[in-house]
Design a protein around this motif. Structure first.
Motif, mmCIF file in Angstrom:
data_model
loop_
_atom_site.group_PDB
_atom_site.id
_atom_site.type_symbol
_atom_site.label_atom_id
_atom_site.label_comp_id
_atom_site.label_asym_id
_atom_site.label_seq_id
_atom_site.Cartn_x
_atom_site.Cartn_y
_atom_site.Cartn_z
ATOM 1 N N VAL A 1 0.837 -1.209 0.000
ATOM 2 C CA VAL A 1 0.000 0.000 0.000
ATOM 3 C C VAL A 1 0.870 1.257 0.000
ATOM 4 N N ALA A 2 1.923 1.257 0.831
ATOM 5 C CA ALA A 2 2.784 2.435 0.912
ATOM 6 C C ALA A 2 3.556 2.665 -0.387
ATOM 7 N N THR A 3 3.842 1.608 -1.137
ATOM 8 C CA THR A 3 4.519 1.767 -2.426
ATOM 9 C C THR A 3 3.540 2.179 -3.516
ATOM 10 N N ALA A 4 2.319 1.665 -3.446
ATOM 11 C CA ALA A 4 1.308 2.044 -4.439
ATOM 12 C C ALA A 4 0.903 3.509 -4.300
ATOM 13 N N TYR A 5 1.035 4.068 -3.111
ATOM 14 C CA TYR A 5 0.652 5.466 -2.870
ATOM 15 C C TYR A 5 1.429 6.445 -3.759
ATOM 16 N N PRO A 6 2.774 6.424 -3.792
ATOM 17 C CA PRO A 6 3.456 7.336 -4.722
ATOM 18 C C PRO A 6 3.296 6.942 -6.181
ATOM 19 N N ALA A 7 3.139 5.635 -6.460
ATOM 20 C CA ALA A 7 2.968 5.214 -7.859
ATOM 21 C C ALA A 7 1.662 5.748 -8.431
ATOM 22 N N ASN B 1 -5.263 12.365 -10.103
ATOM 23 C CA ASN B 1 -5.576 13.225 -8.971
ATOM 24 C C ASN B 1 -4.428 14.217 -8.771
ATOM 25 N N GLU B 2 -4.702 15.492 -8.987
ATOM 26 C CA GLU B 2 -3.660 16.509 -8.896
ATOM 27 C C GLU B 2 -3.200 16.722 -7.459
ATOM 28 N N ALA B 3 -4.141 16.675 -6.493
ATOM 29 C CA ALA B 3 -3.765 16.865 -5.094
ATOM 30 C C ALA B 3 -2.849 15.736 -4.621
ATOM 31 N N LEU B 4 -3.166 14.486 -5.023
ATOM 32 C CA LEU B 4 -2.325 13.360 -4.642
ATOM 33 C C LEU B 4 -0.954 13.447 -5.312
ATOM 34 N N ARG B 5 -0.918 13.973 -6.521
ATOM 35 C CA ARG B 5 0.362 14.130 -7.217
ATOM 36 C C ARG B 5 1.244 15.141 -6.498
ATOM 37 N N ASN B 6 0.649 16.175 -5.971
ATOM 38 C CA ASN B 6 1.436 17.150 -5.212
ATOM 39 C C ASN B 6 1.964 16.555 -3.911
ATOM 40 N N GLU B 7 1.243 15.599 -3.346
ATOM 41 C CA GLU B 7 1.671 14.975 -2.093
ATOM 42 C C GLU B 7 2.811 13.982 -2.289
ATOM 43 N N THR B 8 3.009 13.533 -3.509
ATOM 44 C CA THR B 8 4.083 12.569 -3.788
ATOM 45 C C THR B 8 5.302 13.278 -4.362
ATOM 46 N N PHE B 9 5.572 14.478 -3.881
ATOM 47 C CA PHE B 9 6.692 15.272 -4.371
ATOM 48 C C PHE B 9 8.035 14.603 -4.071
ATOM 49 N N PHE B 10 8.097 13.716 -3.060
ATOM 50 C CA PHE B 10 9.370 13.139 -2.637
ATOM 51 C C PHE B 10 9.920 12.118 -3.633
ATOM 52 N N VAL B 11 9.129 11.701 -4.636
ATOM 53 C CA VAL B 11 9.635 10.772 -5.653
ATOM 54 C C VAL B 11 9.769 11.466 -7.006
ATOM 55 N N THR B 12 9.894 12.781 -6.986
ATOM 56 C CA THR B 12 10.034 13.544 -8.231
ATOM 57 C C THR B 12 11.397 14.224 -8.268
ATOM 58 N N SER B 13 11.761 14.677 -9.443
ATOM 59 C CA SER B 13 13.016 15.402 -9.619
ATOM 60 C C SER B 13 12.879 16.324 -10.825
ATOM 61 N N SER C 1 10.510 13.154 -15.294
ATOM 62 C CA SER C 1 9.618 12.048 -14.921
ATOM 63 C C SER C 1 10.209 10.678 -15.233
ATOM 64 N N SER C 2 11.261 10.616 -16.040
ATOM 65 C CA SER C 2 11.857 9.319 -16.371
ATOM 66 C C SER C 2 12.510 8.660 -15.164
ATOM 67 N N ALA C 3 12.869 9.453 -14.150
ATOM 68 C CA ALA C 3 13.506 8.910 -12.943
ATOM 69 C C ALA C 3 12.495 8.509 -11.880
ATOM 70 N N ASP C 4 11.216 8.765 -12.093
ATOM 71 C CA ASP C 4 10.205 8.443 -11.087
ATOM 72 C C ASP C 4 10.154 6.952 -10.735
ATOM 73 N N PRO C 5 10.213 6.020 -11.701
ATOM 74 C CA PRO C 5 10.184 4.593 -11.320
ATOM 75 C C PRO C 5 11.329 4.202 -10.393
ATOM 76 N N PHE C 6 12.518 4.754 -10.635
ATOM 77 C CA PHE C 6 13.656 4.437 -9.773
ATOM 78 C C PHE C 6 13.431 4.943 -8.354
ATOM 79 N N PHE C 7 12.888 6.165 -8.223
ATOM 80 C CA PHE C 7 12.643 6.714 -6.895
ATOM 81 C C PHE C 7 11.499 5.982 -6.193
#
Length: 457
Positions: A225-231, A238-250, A255-261
């Motif tokens: 569940v915790a891994t599916a949350y940022p994925a 959902n734009e609000a949820l996308r803003n909350e997952t800022f810790f897996v962005t760069s 966006s190509s590095a998102d799967p690695f993070f």
């Protein structure tokens, strides 16, 4: 002298023969059954010395890390095996490379496997710590933009806690495979003890296996569940949820590095949750064994205050359990310190985020707040329960009537001095034992520091 249970003839044997029979006995019995000791009327002192000497040799081998082979695996290690496998898969543990009686090809294969797991575990620790360093640098230079300063601090503290847990697991895996060594010392001092002859005080293997499976299912569910949350946040609509997952962005890598993070986040979640599972199970088993010793003591005192059971045996059983607690405390003491201190700070900032957020922000904050609160409550409760059960014989010892100067009087004084001495239980890096009074103090400190954070931010 040791006897082979399959042998119909029981006669005095030399020490070398006894040692060979002990090896055959353990290789035949893969369940870790305690060996039996048989003496005869002639030469009993010599045989007793051989037993004592052989026990010292076996204890020395365990201290040096000479674990049994796969066929002779410890019954306690077998009971914890599912969680150990999962922790190895997440790079939190690597097993011993000792091959025991295996041939050279099998030993070389196990050695290569162990070297690979060592490299894999070290790589995971480096990656999790790099995720923490990358997050801190990203927040400072603006590559990562959090929604609020309290959110940034919460995520940073959580990454630090996960990285610390991974480093602690690697340290104790490298340090003579400390967790596996604990299992063997636990069985040696308790399961195989001459003083532990009661069947009801033996190791509850089936009881542990059920709880390990339940805890493992809950932990894996939490990781998924915790891994599916940022994925879902990164690839959902959902734009609000996308803003909350800022810790897996760069911003720099795109966006190509998102799967690695996201994969790094998965390993961080595993390092956060899986070390708690063996801690809970070990605490539960030790508390259960302390409780059985106490019940045995209570049932052995008749209405006149005389003992109907050997007080020395009960005291020695309690002492063996205290040794097991000391062994486990060497493993978990720093983990308890890091988890409680970091989770305490994390809960304060998460509660502030919940009260000042809205919508998805508040929902995610509530989820992580509940998870960290449960983490603190579980660790404090089990450590406090273990401390209480370890000292529970004290209230029954004063009911015993003994004559001064007798051996039973000496055993009673030794028992009382042990219980009235230093606290028995898991510590926060040797500083203090989290007791029920400590839990109340933590609640008061939480209110104070949350009020301070609310005024600052």
């Amino acid at each position: 002298m040791f006897r082979n249970p399959n042998s119909p003839v029981f006669r005095p044997r030399t020490f070398a023969q006894a040692g060979r029979e002990r090896e055959d006995f353990w290789s035949d019995d893969g369940q870790g059954t305690s060996p039996s000791y048989v003496t005869t009327n002639t030469g009993s002192n010599e045989i007793g010395n051989q037993i004592k000497h052989s026990k010292n040799i076996s204890g020395s081998l365990i201290t040096m890390g000479a674990f049994p082979s796969r066929k002779q695996r410890n019954v306690m290690e077998e009971s914890f095996r599912p969680i150990l496998i999962v922790m190895s898969a997440f790079g939190l543990l690597f097993p011993s490379g000792d091959g025991g009686q295996e041939d050279n090809n099998c030993r070389k294969y196990r050695c290569r496997k162990t070297m690979f797991l060592k490299f894999y575990t070290s790589l995971v620790v480096v990656l999790v710590w790099s995720a923490f360093v990358r997050y801190v640098i990203g927040v400072v230079v603006g590559d990562i933009v959090p929604t609020h300063i309290t959110t940034a601090i919460s995520v940073g503290v959580w990454y630090f806690q996960s990285a610390s847990n991974a480093a602690i697991c690697l340290y104790y895996s490298c340090k003579s495979h400390r967790l596996l060594l604990f299992f063997h010392n636990w069985q040696t001092c308790w399961q195989d003890s001459l003083y532990n002859t009661d069947a009801e005080l033996k190791f509850p293997r089936s009881w542990i296996k059920k709880r390990v499976c339940v805890m493992l299912f809950l932990s894996i569910t939490f990781v998924v569940v915790a891994t599916a949350y940022p994925a879902v946040g990164r690839y959902g609509s959902n734009e609000a949820l996308r803003n909350e997952t800022f810790f897996v962005t760069s911003r720099t890598l795109g966006s190509s590095a998102d799967p690695f993070f996201i994969v790094l986040h998965c390993y961080a979640v595993g390092a956060w949750v899986f070390p708690v599972v063996p801690f809970i199970i070990i605490c539960s088993v030790l508390s259960r064994q302390f409780e059985k010793v106490t019940k045995k003591l209570e049932a052995s005192i008749d209405y006149t205050g005389r003992m109907t059971y050997s007080l020395q045996t009960l005291r020695r059983q309690h002492q063996f359990l205290c040794q097991a607690v000391n062994e486990a405390d060497d493993i978990f003491s720093f983990f308890i310190l890091v988890t409680l201190s970091s989770s305490f700070v994390l809960v304060c900032f998460l509660l502030h985020q919940i009260l000042n957020g809205s919508g998805t922000i508040a929902l995610m904050g509530i989820a992580w707040f509940v998870a960290n609160t449960i983490n603190i409550a579980v660790i404090c409760w089990f450590t406090a329960s273990l401390h209480e059960k370890a000292h529970s014989p004290f209230r029954y010892l004063h009911n015993i009537s003994v004559l001064p100067g007798k051996d039973q009087h000496l055993q009673l004084m030794l028992f009382l001095s042990k219980l009235q001495g230093e606290c028995i239980g898991f510590t926060m890096w040797g500083i203090l034992v989290p007791t029920k009074e400590f839990i109340i103090a933590v609640l008061g400190a939480f209110v104070t520091y949350f009020s301070l954070i609310a005024q600052i931010f």
